[in-house]
Enzyme design. Structure first.
Site, PDB file in Angstrom:
ATOM      1  N   GLY A  20     112.648  78.774  38.261  1.00  0.00           N
ATOM      2  CA  GLY A  20     112.982  79.895  37.382  1.00  0.00           C
ATOM      3  C   GLY A  20     114.282  80.578  37.756  1.00  0.00           C
ATOM      4  O   GLY A  20     114.377  81.807  37.741  1.00  0.00           O
ATOM      5  N   ARG A 138     123.937  76.746  40.018  1.00  0.00           N
ATOM      6  CA  ARG A 138     124.803  75.841  39.277  1.00  0.00           C
ATOM      7  C   ARG A 138     126.243  75.884  39.787  1.00  0.00           C
ATOM      8  O   ARG A 138     126.991  74.915  39.632  1.00  0.00           O
ATOM      9  CB  ARG A 138     124.741  76.152  37.786  1.00  0.00           C
ATOM     10  N   GLU A 174     130.922  76.979  31.051  1.00  0.00           N
ATOM     11  CA  GLU A 174     129.664  76.224  31.111  1.00  0.00           C
ATOM     12  C   GLU A 174     129.786  74.828  30.495  1.00  0.00           C
ATOM     13  O   GLU A 174     128.791  74.174  30.218  1.00  0.00           O
ATOM     14  CB  GLU A 174     128.565  77.018  30.402  1.00  0.00           C
ATOM     15  N   ARG A 207     127.471  83.695  29.036  1.00  0.00           N
ATOM     16  CA  ARG A 207     127.955  82.886  30.147  1.00  0.00           C
ATOM     17  C   ARG A 207     129.360  82.330  29.938  1.00  0.00           C
ATOM     18  O   ARG A 207     130.087  82.109  30.906  1.00  0.00           O
ATOM     19  CB  ARG A 207     126.988  81.730  30.401  1.00  0.00           C
ATOM     20  N   HIS A 243     123.190  78.930  25.825  1.00  0.00           N
ATOM     21  CA  HIS A 243     124.351  78.125  25.467  1.00  0.00           C
ATOM     22  C   HIS A 243     124.357  77.910  23.959  1.00  0.00           C
ATOM     23  O   HIS A 243     123.297  77.889  23.312  1.00  0.00           O
ATOM     24  CB  HIS A 243     124.316  76.752  26.157  1.00  0.00           C
ATOM     25  N   CYS A 360     121.116  68.657  26.407  1.00  0.00           N
ATOM     26  CA  CYS A 360     121.501  69.174  27.729  1.00  0.00           C
ATOM     27  C   CYS A 360     121.716  68.048  28.721  1.00  0.00           C
ATOM     28  O   CYS A 360     122.496  68.187  29.664  1.00  0.00           O
ATOM     29  CB  CYS A 360     120.419  70.110  28.263  1.00  0.00           C
TER      30      CYS A 360
END
Length: 429
Positions: A20, A138, A174, A207, A243, A360
């Protein structure tokens, strides 16, 4: 010269777990603390790759990154053997260790932004590694991502790989998850669409920074008359569309999008139609598929692909079929007069439960025949390699990981050994 699109999927790594860690990712938060199945996850990803290969589409693969990631823990003052470093980090700061344990590099839509040869000033394919600065786990990925991309796309007459942008979250990037390309065909000059977010004080952050997208467009030598910068809808971000690829996807001349994907959709649609006459905008009304259903099912995180016969298909997760409202809409869509003629339903439940759907898991790279021949073949799949990767996963990947297992030294050793076996099989050791 024929141009094809290759999907480079990230092979799901042996430390796949539900920690999470991704703020704003509804599925990631909802499944935090659950038991994960790394072996099943990797096999599901490989099965998806095989389905596209069987349809006649070229397929690539990128290996999982080293996890637990000991170098970053050493940089933070932990020392000793690799196992000792991990043990000390886990004891001192379990949250930190979970970030160094994450298998998130599997989502290669966040690996880089790609501009193909027809759009760039020097006629090469340009790839800019994403810095992923907004999330701690990330942000560890760019160095190894760059290593693999420079190896796979090392032929400088055809490719140019740019390092990740600096300046942290001020240039938060991203990757391809916030980038779309539309063109009459893969080999034609296209319009590149960079989607960014604007922080408006909501519970979830935006983001992708506009300044990052603008920098990438400059680095890639794009024609600004055929480059659009579009704000993502804050309503979509706050609903869990962290995203753009959670609410919109494009392929060739088709944009498939939710009604509430963009902050000023009328302005965007007009600009897109001016830049690309003949573009087809397939907008899904909120009255038919609400944002909540779109995000839970990942309808727009389907891969929108062109099949060898020229038709388009949506490669969608089983969750789309399981959602009555979404599946009813898909059936109506396939009956409409659009190029989208087929729905290919796949099982990537392990990835979905962590907040990543079919789109993804892949980085799209469009290349002509000469550039295709110049890609390092170790990253391209065929039947033999696919079978070999399956054997490695079945032999070495953990069957399950519970939250308590993350601090288990035997699991760390298994993860490192599994990755070594994979790299050896791929010829990348």
């Amino acid at each position: 010269m024929t141009t094809v699109e290759i999907n480079f999927d990230g092979l799901i790594g042996p430390t796949h777990n539900y920690a999470g860690l991704s703020l704003g990712n509804v599925a990631s938060a909802a499944n935090a603390g659950e038991v994960s199945s790394p072996r099943a996850a990797a096999l599901q990803g490989l099965a998806k790759m095989k389905q596209l290969m069987d349809r006649g589409l070229p397929q690539g693969v990128l290996p999982p990154q080293e996890r637990p990631y000991v170098p970053v823990l050493r940089m933070l003052g932990f020392d000793g053997s690799d196992a000792a470093v991990c043990a000390a980090a886990f004891a001192a700061d379990p949250a930190l260790f979970r970030n160094a344990f994450a298998a998130s590099s599997m989502w290669t839509a966040n690996a880089a932004t790609v501009s193909p040869k027809p759009d760039t000033a020097d006629g090469r394919v340009h790839l800019t590694v994403a810095n992923l600065a907004s999330m701690a786990h990330r942000s560890l990925e760019p160095p190894e991502t760059e290593q693999w991309l420079r190896l796979a796309f090392g032929a400088e007459q055809h490719f140019c790989v740019h390092s990740a942008l600096r300046f942290g979250v001020h240039f938060g990037d991203e990757g391809a998850a916030n980038h779309m390309r539309l063109a009459p065909a893969h080999g034609a000059t296209g319009v590149e669409v960079f989607v960014y977010g604007e922080d408006k004080g909501g519970r979830f952050p935006a983001r992708q920074k506009r300044r990052a997208s603008e920098a990438i467009a400059r680095l890639h030598g794009l024609d600004m008359k055929r480059t659009l910068f579009v704000a993502q809808s804050d309503a979509a971000i706050q609903a869990g569309a962290f995203h753009n690829d959670v609410v919109a996807v494009a392929n060739e001349h088709v944009l498939f999008t939710h009604e509430h994907a963009f902050e000023d959709k009328a302005k965007f649609y007009n600009a897109l139609e001016d830049a690309l006459p003949g573009v087809l905008i397939v907008e899904v009304p909120s009255a038919e598929v609400g944002l909540e259903d779109a995000i839970r099912s990942y309808l727009f995180n389907s891969q929108l692909i062109t099949l060898p016969n020229g038709d388009m298909a949506l490669v969608m997760p089983q969750e789309c079929r399981d959602n009555i409202r979404v599946w009813d809409y898909v059936q109506r869509l396939l009956d409409k007069n659009t190029p989208i003629r087929e729905a290919i339903v796949i099982d990537v439940r392990e990835s979905m439960r962590n907040g990543g759907g079919p789109a993804c898991l892949r980085l799209r790279v469009q290349v002509d025949e000469a550039a295709m021949a110049a890609i390092d073949s170790r990253f391209l799949l065929d039947e033999r390699k696919w079978e070999a990767l399956n054997r490695v996963v079945e032999t070495h990947w953990p069957e399950r990981i519970t939250p308590g297992d993350i601090g288990n030294a035997a699991l760390w050793e298994q993860a490192w050994a599994a990755r070594r076996a994979l790299l050896a099989e791929m010829g990348l050791a």
